[in-house]
Scaffold this motif. Sequence first.
Motif, PDB file in Angstrom:
ATOM      1  N   UNK A   1      -2.253  15.986  -3.367  1.00  0.00           N
ATOM      2  CA  UNK A   1      -1.219  15.207  -4.058  1.00  0.00           C
ATOM      3  C   UNK A   1      -1.850  13.958  -4.634  1.00  0.00           C
ATOM      4  N   UNK A   2      -1.314  13.503  -5.751  1.00  0.00           N
ATOM      5  CA  UNK A   2      -1.957  12.400  -6.471  1.00  0.00           C
ATOM      6  C   UNK A   2      -0.985  11.805  -7.478  1.00  0.00           C
TER       7      UNK A   2
ATOM      8  N   UNK B   1       8.289  15.147   0.384  1.00  0.00           N
ATOM      9  CA  UNK B   1       7.937  13.857   0.991  1.00  0.00           C
ATOM     10  C   UNK B   1       8.422  13.843   2.422  1.00  0.00           C
ATOM     11  N   UNK B   2       7.772  13.017   3.243  1.00  0.00           N
ATOM     12  CA  UNK B   2       8.218  12.981   4.627  1.00  0.00           C
ATOM     13  C   UNK B   2       8.485  11.559   5.100  1.00  0.00           C
ATOM     14  N   UNK B   3       7.409  10.777   5.276  1.00  0.00           N
ATOM     15  CA  UNK B   3       7.574   9.460   5.899  1.00  0.00           C
ATOM     16  C   UNK B   3       8.222   8.477   4.941  1.00  0.00           C
TER      17      UNK B   3
ATOM     18  N   UNK C   1       1.573  19.368   4.110  1.00  0.00           N
ATOM     19  CA  UNK C   1       2.201  19.765   2.830  1.00  0.00           C
ATOM     20  C   UNK C   1       3.033  18.663   2.162  1.00  0.00           C
ATOM     21  N   UNK C   2       2.829  17.415   2.540  1.00  0.00           N
ATOM     22  CA  UNK C   2       3.643  16.350   1.958  1.00  0.00           C
ATOM     23  C   UNK C   2       2.839  15.503   0.975  1.00  0.00           C
ATOM     24  N   UNK C   3       3.554  14.941   0.024  1.00  0.00           N
ATOM     25  CA  UNK C   3       2.932  14.124  -1.015  1.00  0.00           C
ATOM     26  C   UNK C   3       2.617  12.742  -0.460  1.00  0.00           C
ATOM     27  N   UNK C   4       1.485  12.168  -0.880  1.00  0.00           N
ATOM     28  CA  UNK C   4       1.124  10.880  -0.283  1.00  0.00           C
ATOM     29  C   UNK C   4       1.622   9.686  -1.075  1.00  0.00           C
TER      30      UNK C   4
ATOM     31  N   UNK D   1       0.850  -1.201   0.000  1.00  0.00           N
ATOM     32  CA  UNK D   1       0.000   0.000   0.000  1.00  0.00           C
ATOM     33  C   UNK D   1       0.885   1.251   0.000  1.00  0.00           C
ATOM     34  N   UNK D   2       1.511   1.474  -1.141  1.00  0.00           N
ATOM     35  CA  UNK D   2       2.444   2.614  -1.246  1.00  0.00           C
ATOM     36  C   UNK D   2       1.688   3.882  -1.604  1.00  0.00           C
ATOM     37  N   UNK D   3       0.780   4.254  -0.721  1.00  0.00           N
ATOM     38  CA  UNK D   3       0.027   5.498  -0.833  1.00  0.00           C
ATOM     39  C   UNK D   3      -0.430   5.874   0.569  1.00  0.00           C
TER      40      UNK D   3
END
Length: 574
Positions: free
Chosen positions: A284-285, A215-217, A203-206, A195-197
């Motif tokens: 983000x998408x 990106x964060x996590x 403000x981070x991209x999912x 589940x790479x979403x």
Amino acid sequence: MKRKLQWVLSSLFLMLIVGNLTVLANEYVVVAYVTSHSKTNPDPTVMTHINYAFGHVNKSFNGVNVENEPRLRQLVDLKKQNPRLKVLLSVGGWGSGRFSEMAATDSTRLAFAKDCQRVVEQFRLDGIDIDWEYPTQSSAGISSSREDTRNFTLLMRDLRNALGESKLLTCATVASGEYIDFPSCISYLDMVNVMSYDMGNPPYHHTALYPSEITKWMTTSEAIEAHLKAGVPHEKLVMGMPLYGRGVKGYYLQVDSLEGATKLWHEQSMVPYFVDKDGNLEMSCDNERSLGIKCQYIIDHQLLGGMYWEYGDERQEKLRNTICDVLLRGKPTPYPADYAGNRVRFNALFIWNPSAESAHVEFDKQALQFFHKLSYGDGFRYDTRTECPSSLDTLKKYDVVVMLNTLPQSKQARKAFEAYMEQGGGWIGFHGSAYNDKHTDWPWLNQFLGCGTFLCNNWPPQPALVDVETKHHPVTRNLPSQFVVPASEFYQFSPSPRANENVEVLVSISPKNYPLGIKDIVNFGDFPIVWTNKQYRMIYLNMGHGDDAFIDATQNLLFTNAFRWITLGQKEEK
Ligand code: ZN
């Protein structure tokens, strides 16, 4: 009986021949999650597997309940149109509990596995997908225990025994690859859907492919690497892709536009995203381009295939088709992730100020578009910011910093920028990036620009005849000796940069324009508008006001020359 078998075999053979004409030279899987509450009748030729979402562990922990059974039957019926389609029941989902209790004892676990087998038989399914989010974790409000990881392995063992070798057993996993002991259970599993979403909120991209400042996590590539490291072999690994956006208002099914927001593309993270008028990430998408790149990643890394959440409706059609085209129909990705022409030659940073006066913002937005087009083929990568970074290390990542109508404001950012330029950084400034008056309080800027403070300007913005002062400079070599630049406001500085022995003036406003302006009139004076201070790797271009800046081929050539010279030309000339 024998005769019947023969008939079955020969029709299978025929199907293979006929099937060959329409589908599948590749062996990638495309897993589509279809929900019980969705209404669309899926096109069964764009995927290889449907995971029906969802079933749940029942209240007595010893069986499975299926949501909306008629919908599941409808999906199984799609096999009439595509006999190769596999349909699985996915058990679980976010907030779906009772796994921990069910898996904890032999009796409940075995009863659950047996009931899964019953459901597979009853609905003529091809297997079971376990979507336990997540073993040992209660973040979705479900019960958990420290024993969950061990019990998950036992559950996989018991499900495999109950289903037999001919049925599929798959699972969906958290992006980080945690909570499951893959080496102990992978032999029971046919595929692992990552589940790479949902890996970030604004403000981070999912669902960025690669890490960057948005990106964060985690990112998708990191999720894949984490699973490989955790013991999932590449031939069982399936990359998850979202067909939805995640943003400030939650979940977005429309991803190709967002009202009032600007769509941007991140060259490092290889994903699109939307920003509001202040430049903040709003949603983000993925889009067709990023999905094509992700599918190419799947191919390059020899993964089993791709999975997406969720099938959706007609708004997801182009996205589904992109995945199908690349993974199932063998079409080249429209935007390859890696090819010979795609060698990043330099990194650029564009800084603009979304809250400046509207004519400056208008120019800035068009400038971002203009330079974005120059990046075609990923020959350079760029980032966009609304403030100058206050860290020298950050600035040093870039070969060139392009300041549109803005300059560093904070003391820290100014210090960082000074150090960056003194140490050989590259700079291109437009229009307002050189605007300084008695309030600017930054003496270094004047010696950097090689001129004095702002003196006067023409108003309103208007076209002007300009003199190209030298043909011996790479920036002006291929320009005519005079041309008319599109309407802009121009600043005159005092003293003029020409008075500085380190400055080379490249273009100036012709005196023939005087008096220039209607409300604010420039009547006379030396009026350089493009110059370079040879002490630095810099060029200043005075144009940059309003929305006419990119309508003239000659001026566009000047801008391109300037960009090329700062980023590549000076290196080439040495
Ligand atoms: Zn202006």
